[in-house]
Scaffold this motif. Sequence first.
Motif, PDB file in Angstrom:
ATOM      1  N   ALA A 112      33.978  21.074  47.386  1.00 19.64           N
ATOM      2  CA  ALA A 112      33.545  19.568  48.155  1.00 19.64           C
ATOM      3  C   ALA A 112      34.340  19.993  49.944  1.00 19.64           C
ATOM      4  N   ASN A 113      35.472  21.147  49.409  1.00 18.77           N
ATOM      5  CA  ASN A 113      36.096  21.532  51.022  1.00 18.77           C
ATOM      6  C   ASN A 113      35.383  22.274  51.484  1.00 18.77           C
ATOM      7  N   ARG A 114      34.023  22.700  50.724  1.00 20.79           N
ATOM      8  CA  ARG A 114      33.136  23.575  51.276  1.00 20.79           C
ATOM      9  C   ARG A 114      32.562  23.317  52.418  1.00 20.79           C
ATOM     10  N   THR A 115      31.966  21.520  51.368  1.00 21.53           N
ATOM     11  CA  THR A 115      31.551  21.128  51.921  1.00 21.53           C
ATOM     12  C   THR A 115      31.694  20.706  53.489  1.00 21.53           C
ATOM     13  N   LEU A 116      32.474  20.071  53.530  1.00 22.35           N
ATOM     14  CA  LEU A 116      33.261  19.240  54.250  1.00 22.35           C
ATOM     15  C   LEU A 116      33.108  19.886  55.703  1.00 22.35           C
ATOM     16  N   ALA A 117      33.858  21.410  55.552  1.00 24.72           N
ATOM     17  CA  ALA A 117      34.164  22.352  56.210  1.00 24.72           C
ATOM     18  C   ALA A 117      32.879  22.366  57.282  1.00 24.72           C
ATOM     19  N   LEU A 118      31.781  22.810  56.302  1.00 23.81           N
ATOM     20  CA  LEU A 118      30.507  23.616  56.774  1.00 23.81           C
ATOM     21  C   LEU A 118      29.818  22.172  57.607  1.00 23.81           C
ATOM     22  N   LEU A 119      30.008  20.852  57.230  1.00 24.73           N
ATOM     23  CA  LEU A 119      29.314  19.588  58.075  1.00 24.73           C
ATOM     24  C   LEU A 119      30.431  20.063  59.518  1.00 24.73           C
ATOM     25  N   VAL A 120      31.477  20.071  59.145  1.00 20.72           N
ATOM     26  CA  VAL A 120      32.162  19.731  60.737  1.00 20.72           C
ATOM     27  C   VAL A 120      32.244  20.955  61.347  1.00 20.72           C
ATOM     28  N   CYS A 121      32.269  22.076  61.276  1.00 19.15           N
ATOM     29  CA  CYS A 121      32.322  23.191  62.302  1.00 19.15           C
ATOM     30  C   CYS A 121      30.057  23.008  62.459  1.00 19.15           C
ATOM     31  N   LEU A 122      28.863  22.540  62.167  1.00 17.58           N
ATOM     32  CA  LEU A 122      28.091  22.093  62.534  1.00 17.58           C
ATOM     33  C   LEU A 122      28.252  21.121  63.422  1.00 17.58           C
ATOM     34  N   GLY A 123      29.474  19.654  63.533  1.00 13.72           N
ATOM     35  CA  GLY A 123      29.217  18.596  64.337  1.00 13.72           C
ATOM     36  C   GLY A 123      30.334  20.010  65.814  1.00 13.72           C
ATOM     37  N   LEU A 124      30.945  20.462  65.806  1.00 11.37           N
ATOM     38  CA  LEU A 124      31.306  21.183  67.006  1.00 11.37           C
ATOM     39  C   LEU A 124      30.510  22.781  67.045  1.00 11.37           C
ATOM     40  N   ALA A 125      30.002  23.131  66.377  1.00 12.51           N
ATOM     41  CA  ALA A 125      28.673  23.525  67.419  1.00 12.51           C
ATOM     42  C   ALA A 125      27.858  23.139  68.217  1.00 12.51           C
ATOM     43  N   ALA A 126      27.502  21.705  67.835  1.00 11.99           N
ATOM     44  CA  ALA A 126      26.867  20.662  68.427  1.00 11.99           C
ATOM     45  C   ALA A 126      27.004  20.659  69.580  1.00 11.99           C
ATOM     46  N   TYR A 127      28.295  19.724  69.333  1.00 13.78           N
ATOM     47  CA  TYR A 127      29.141  19.924  70.699  1.00 13.78           C
ATOM     48  C   TYR A 127      29.145  20.267  71.706  1.00 13.78           C
ATOM     49  N   VAL A 128      29.504  21.661  71.093  1.00 11.68           N
ATOM     50  CA  VAL A 128      29.777  23.208  72.217  1.00 11.68           C
ATOM     51  C   VAL A 128      28.047  23.603  73.321  1.00 11.68           C
ATOM     52  N   THR A 129      26.762  23.092  72.366  1.00 11.88           N
ATOM     53  CA  THR A 129      25.451  22.985  72.938  1.00 11.88           C
ATOM     54  C   THR A 129      25.530  22.403  74.057  1.00 11.88           C
ATOM     55  N   ARG A 130      26.870  21.270  74.358  1.00 12.85           N
ATOM     56  CA  ARG A 130      25.860  20.456  75.532  1.00 12.85           C
ATOM     57  C   ARG A 130      26.664  21.522  77.164  1.00 12.85           C
ATOM     58  N   ARG A 131      27.304  22.347  76.624  1.00 17.57           N
ATOM     59  CA  ARG A 131      27.627  23.685  77.761  1.00 17.57           C
ATOM     60  C   ARG A 131      26.843  24.232  78.421  1.00 17.57           C
ATOM     61  N   ASN A 132      26.430  24.570  79.398  1.00 19.41           N
ATOM     62  CA  ASN A 132      25.657  24.919  80.317  1.00 19.41           C
ATOM     63  C   ASN A 132      25.452  26.635  80.352  1.00 19.41           C
ATOM     64  N   ASP A 133      26.397  27.146  79.808  1.00 23.63           N
ATOM     65  CA  ASP A 133      26.380  28.518  79.717  1.00 23.63           C
ATOM     66  C   ASP A 133      26.078  29.479  78.781  1.00 23.63           C
ATOM     67  N   VAL A 134      26.123  30.387  77.965  1.00 26.40           N
ATOM     68  CA  VAL A 134      25.671  31.450  77.026  1.00 26.40           C
ATOM     69  C   VAL A 134      26.596  31.199  76.157  1.00 26.40           C
ATOM     70  N   TRP A 135      27.679  29.992  76.271  1.00 28.40           N
ATOM     71  CA  TRP A 135      28.423  29.857  75.100  1.00 28.40           C
ATOM     72  C   TRP A 135      27.621  28.358  74.078  1.00 28.40           C
TER      73      TRP A 135
END
Length: 222
Positions: A112-135
């Motif tokens: 359960a902890n791994r699942t929560l960590a995975l989903l949160v990391c995916l959400g954070l990565a999705a937020y980073v995609t709003r940047r207009n640079d290489v990141w």
Amino acid sequence: MDHTTIDYGDYAEYDRRQRDIEHHLLAAFLGGLAVGFMGMFVAGDGPGWLGRLYEPYVYLALSLAVGATASGFGWALVTTFLAAMSTLVSAMGASALRGDDVLGVAGDAAGANRTLALLVCLGLAAYVTRRNDVWGDLAAAALGAALIADVAGRAVPGLVESDHSFWPYPAVVIGLLSVALVLGLRRNAWGRVRALALAAMLSGLFSAGLAGGPAGVLPLPV
């Protein structure tokens, strides 16, 4: 005597921003409840192909949508965690209504902890995609690569202990949606080219690491 001018437009903008955050929190919570509750019935009573598309990919899509629409990095962390927790809780509730083992839905505590960590990391990565640079390009590529590698892990015989029923239709659908996700997360042609190139490279690396591992790189216990 000096007169201080108050710009009420600033207050109105602040109030609007606060309401947007509140609505986003509520939407994340209710979305998690709906996805988790429906998922238990789709996986148990729906067609096999629908269950394979729903779990885990609808859960992942919820985290991506919540993270990408957050008002800030901190809010992406909070709302994605809230959506993941409400998904897990509603899935356990739906399991209880069906008469199944409630604790079996979440698996063990570590799972359960791994699942929560995975989903949160995916959400954070999705937020980073709003940047207009290489990141932003790298974040979009990582998301697409993880999905493509997961499809390969579930569908390609001999790569891992694959699920033969996942090929061809569920695998093709998720593969095409993964490419569309990478393209949709970038705002210009050059960013899309870089993100696709990085996704192809990363998915190859992820797939190479699947040998001898469990089926899929995105296993969710819900």
